[in-house]
Scaffold this motif. Structure first.
Motif, PDB file in Angstrom:
ATOM      1  N   ARG A  43       0.815  -1.160  -0.151  1.00  0.00           N
ATOM      2  CA  ARG A  43       0.105   0.102  -0.014  1.00  0.00           C
ATOM      3  C   ARG A  43       0.766   1.199  -0.092  1.00  0.00           C
ATOM      4  N   GLY A  44       0.470   2.234  -0.811  1.00  0.00           N
ATOM      5  CA  GLY A  44       1.020   3.394  -0.908  1.00  0.00           C
ATOM      6  C   GLY A  44       2.341   3.473  -1.861  1.00  0.00           C
ATOM      7  N   VAL A  45       2.774   2.478  -2.307  1.00  0.00           N
ATOM      8  CA  VAL A  45       4.263   2.463  -3.094  1.00  0.00           C
ATOM      9  C   VAL A  45       3.813   1.833  -4.481  1.00  0.00           C
ATOM     10  N   MET A  46       4.346   2.662  -5.643  1.00  0.00           N
ATOM     11  CA  MET A  46       4.345   1.923  -6.743  1.00  0.00           C
ATOM     12  C   MET A  46       5.751   2.034  -7.437  1.00  0.00           C
ATOM     13  N   SER A 113      11.774   3.492 -11.404  1.00  0.00           N
ATOM     14  CA  SER A 113      11.322   4.585 -10.678  1.00  0.00           C
ATOM     15  C   SER A 113      10.372   4.054  -9.415  1.00  0.00           C
ATOM     16  N   LEU A 114      10.228   5.035  -8.428  1.00  0.00           N
ATOM     17  CA  LEU A 114       9.598   4.533  -7.223  1.00  0.00           C
ATOM     18  C   LEU A 114       8.751   5.513  -6.751  1.00  0.00           C
ATOM     19  N   LEU A 115       7.511   5.527  -6.495  1.00  0.00           N
ATOM     20  CA  LEU A 115       6.510   6.612  -6.128  1.00  0.00           C
ATOM     21  C   LEU A 115       6.037   6.021  -4.795  1.00  0.00           C
ATOM     22  N   LEU A 116       6.159   7.233  -3.913  1.00  0.00           N
ATOM     23  CA  LEU A 116       5.516   6.930  -2.481  1.00  0.00           C
ATOM     24  C   LEU A 116       4.449   8.049  -2.179  1.00  0.00           C
ATOM     25  N   GLN A 117       3.407   7.454  -2.225  1.00  0.00           N
ATOM     26  CA  GLN A 117       2.205   8.400  -1.512  1.00  0.00           C
ATOM     27  C   GLN A 117       2.385   8.858  -0.121  1.00  0.00           C
ATOM     28  N   LEU A 118       1.955  10.175  -0.104  1.00  0.00           N
ATOM     29  CA  LEU A 118       2.504  10.655   1.333  1.00  0.00           C
ATOM     30  C   LEU A 118       1.181  10.770   1.953  1.00  0.00           C
ATOM     31  N   ASN A 119       1.542  10.280   3.283  1.00  0.00           N
ATOM     32  CA  ASN A 119       0.501  10.252   4.498  1.00  0.00           C
ATOM     33  C   ASN A 119       0.358  11.692   5.092  1.00  0.00           C
ATOM     34  N   LEU A 120      -0.639  12.520   4.624  1.00  0.00           N
ATOM     35  CA  LEU A 120      -1.043  13.626   5.075  1.00  0.00           C
ATOM     36  C   LEU A 120      -1.340  13.956   6.283  1.00  0.00           C
ATOM     37  N   PRO A 121      -2.000  12.995   7.190  1.00  0.00           N
ATOM     38  CA  PRO A 121      -2.018  13.082   8.666  1.00  0.00           C
ATOM     39  C   PRO A 121      -0.810  12.893   9.426  1.00  0.00           C
ATOM     40  N   LEU A 122      -0.156  12.007   8.715  1.00  0.00           N
ATOM     41  CA  LEU A 122       1.179  11.836   9.642  1.00  0.00           C
ATOM     42  C   LEU A 122       2.087  12.831   9.287  1.00  0.00           C
ATOM     43  N   ALA A 123       1.918  13.585   8.148  1.00  0.00           N
ATOM     44  CA  ALA A 123       2.758  14.650   7.973  1.00  0.00           C
ATOM     45  C   ALA A 123       2.297  16.174   8.610  1.00  0.00           C
ATOM     46  N   LEU A 161      11.790   0.058   2.379  1.00  0.00           N
ATOM     47  CA  LEU A 161      11.518  -1.097   1.571  1.00  0.00           C
ATOM     48  C   LEU A 161      11.900  -2.432   2.392  1.00  0.00           C
ATOM     49  N   ALA A 162      12.951  -2.090   2.822  1.00  0.00           N
ATOM     50  CA  ALA A 162      13.721  -3.343   3.634  1.00  0.00           C
ATOM     51  C   ALA A 162      12.845  -3.914   4.585  1.00  0.00           C
ATOM     52  N   ASN A 163      12.139  -2.925   5.417  1.00  0.00           N
ATOM     53  CA  ASN A 163      11.064  -3.430   6.377  1.00  0.00           C
ATOM     54  C   ASN A 163       9.872  -3.965   5.563  1.00  0.00           C
ATOM     55  N   PRO A 167       9.994 -10.582   6.252  1.00  0.00           N
ATOM     56  CA  PRO A 167       8.900 -11.380   6.670  1.00  0.00           C
ATOM     57  C   PRO A 167       8.323 -11.030   8.257  1.00  0.00           C
ATOM     58  N   HIS A 168       9.194 -10.295   8.734  1.00  0.00           N
ATOM     59  CA  HIS A 168       8.791  -9.638  10.068  1.00  0.00           C
ATOM     60  C   HIS A 168       8.416  -8.390   9.973  1.00  0.00           C
ATOM     61  N   ASN A 169       7.940  -7.813   9.121  1.00  0.00           N
ATOM     62  CA  ASN A 169       7.338  -6.268   8.757  1.00  0.00           C
ATOM     63  C   ASN A 169       6.555  -5.834   9.967  1.00  0.00           C
ATOM     64  N   SER A 170       7.416  -4.769   9.975  1.00  0.00           N
ATOM     65  CA  SER A 170       6.501  -4.116  11.531  1.00  0.00           C
ATOM     66  C   SER A 170       5.760  -2.706  10.832  1.00  0.00           C
ATOM     67  N   SER A 171       4.598  -2.608  11.206  1.00  0.00           N
ATOM     68  CA  SER A 171       3.770  -1.458  10.950  1.00  0.00           C
ATOM     69  C   SER A 171       4.617  -0.123  11.765  1.00  0.00           C
ATOM     70  N   TYR A 172       4.727  -0.383  12.869  1.00  0.00           N
ATOM     71  CA  TYR A 172       5.544   0.612  13.789  1.00  0.00           C
ATOM     72  C   TYR A 172       6.513   1.090  13.259  1.00  0.00           C
ATOM     73  N   VAL A 173       7.313   0.109  13.037  1.00  0.00           N
ATOM     74  CA  VAL A 173       8.854   0.708  12.167  1.00  0.00           C
ATOM     75  C   VAL A 173       8.508   1.545  10.935  1.00  0.00           C
ATOM     76  N   SER A 174       7.391   0.989  10.321  1.00  0.00           N
ATOM     77  CA  SER A 174       7.208   1.659   8.816  1.00  0.00           C
ATOM     78  C   SER A 174       6.579   3.165   9.025  1.00  0.00           C
TER      79      SER A 174
END
Length: 319
Positions: A43-46, A113-123, A161-163, A167-174
């Protein structure tokens, strides 16, 4: 046409940034399969890998960070042409209609190329933290801008991207890494307009309300007075700030949205030019033909033929 040109890194920084891009490219190609492909692995990455050039294609940029890992891209918006490569990132603060082109790509030297959608509330949270600690955000005027894709930003993107690939992807770390990416953007030369756009009550944020309405209702007749009221601005104030962010008036912006959508319809669906014109809100098919040719350099059906012939494998990748 105004030109925003690419920059190249000094020799002392090329090795480190090149190494980081190679590592990012490895993540990207695991998802694209080392072939012409456009994918959204999470989600959020193309991610895009192209093995052949693309013709100028209509594209609406949402608030996002675009990084070129290898190659060069040209993006035209209004009367401004942005040409950039791996040394610069491309920042979009609001939804804007553009024409994008990849002039060079091959199997031996693919465009990536890599496109990351920006999280406006987090911003908004990051901006509040930065202001509390006295961080400076640089000034910028338009809804699109270029900034240096430096080592600090590339390190953060690589860790993100590494996170995600772990296989131990952490949404907190993201979330933590996303905060750092936003910080790097906001402290760059492109950060000011992004800050103004995401903060409630600023003129840029009010204009973004008008822009979002136009994008969702481009086929409707435009009453500028009603649009200004929706944005909480006077008509002249809306015109001034709208032009500052988009380089055009609301009416010109709506026309571009209509023409870009008509072009998309012609390529993606079995419709003729008259049907496309009516669907995007034109009352006069003759006017549509005239404005389409002025914008894209060919009549609608001729443009469709040229695009479908030039897209090649990319059409398969998009599907």
């Amino acid at each position: 046409m105004h030109l925003q040109q690419i920059d190249r890194w000094p020799n002392t920084l090329r090795d480190e940034t090149a190494t980081l891009r190679q590592e990012i490219a490895a993540h990207l190609q695991r998802h694209t399969g080392n072939r012409t492909n456009i994918v959204t692995p999470f989600r959020g990455v193309m991610m895009a890998e192209l093995h052949e050039p693309t013709p100028p294609m209509s594209y609406i940029y949402e608030p996002s960070l675009s990084l070129i890992i290898q190659g060069e891209k040209r993006v035209s918006f209004g009367d401004t042409l942005y040409t950039y490569n791996e040394s610069r990132f491309f920042l979009t603060a609001v939804n804007l209609p553009t024409v994008a082109e990849v002039p060079y790509a091959s199997a031996e030297a693919p465009f990536m190329s890599l496109l990351l959608q920006l999280n406006l509330p987090l911003a908004r949270e990051v901006i509040a933290d930065m202001e509390q600690h006295g961080n400076r955000i640089n000034r910028q005027n338009t809804g699109m801008s270029l900034g240096a894709a430096d080592c600090a930003l590339l390190h953060a993107v690589l860790r993100y991207l590494a996170n995600q690939d772990s296989p131990h992807n952490s949404s907190y770390v993201s979330d933590l890494i996303q905060r750092e990416i936003l910080y790097r953007i906001l402290t760059s030369e492109a950060g000011s307009v992004f800050r103004e756009t995401v903060l409630t009550g600023t003129s840029s944020q009010r204009v973004s309300i008008a822009i979002n309405w136009l994008r969702e209702n481009y086929e409707q007749p435009l009453k500028v007075e009603a649009l200004a009221q929706l944005a909480g601005m006077g008509v002249s104030t809306l015109h001034h700030h709208f032009r500052r962010m988009t380089t055009m008036s609301p009416l010109q912006f709506q026309k571009q949205l209509r023409l870009h959508e008509a072009r998309r319809l012609l390529i993606a669906e079995p419709v003729d030019a008259s049907s496309a014109a009516i669907r995007v809100g034109y009352e006069s098919v003759t006017q549509f033909h005239r404005e389409y040719k002025r914008m894209f350099g060919a009549t609608p059906m001729r443009d469709k033929e040229q695009l479908l012939a030039g897209i090649g494998n990319l059409a398969i990748a998009i599907r």
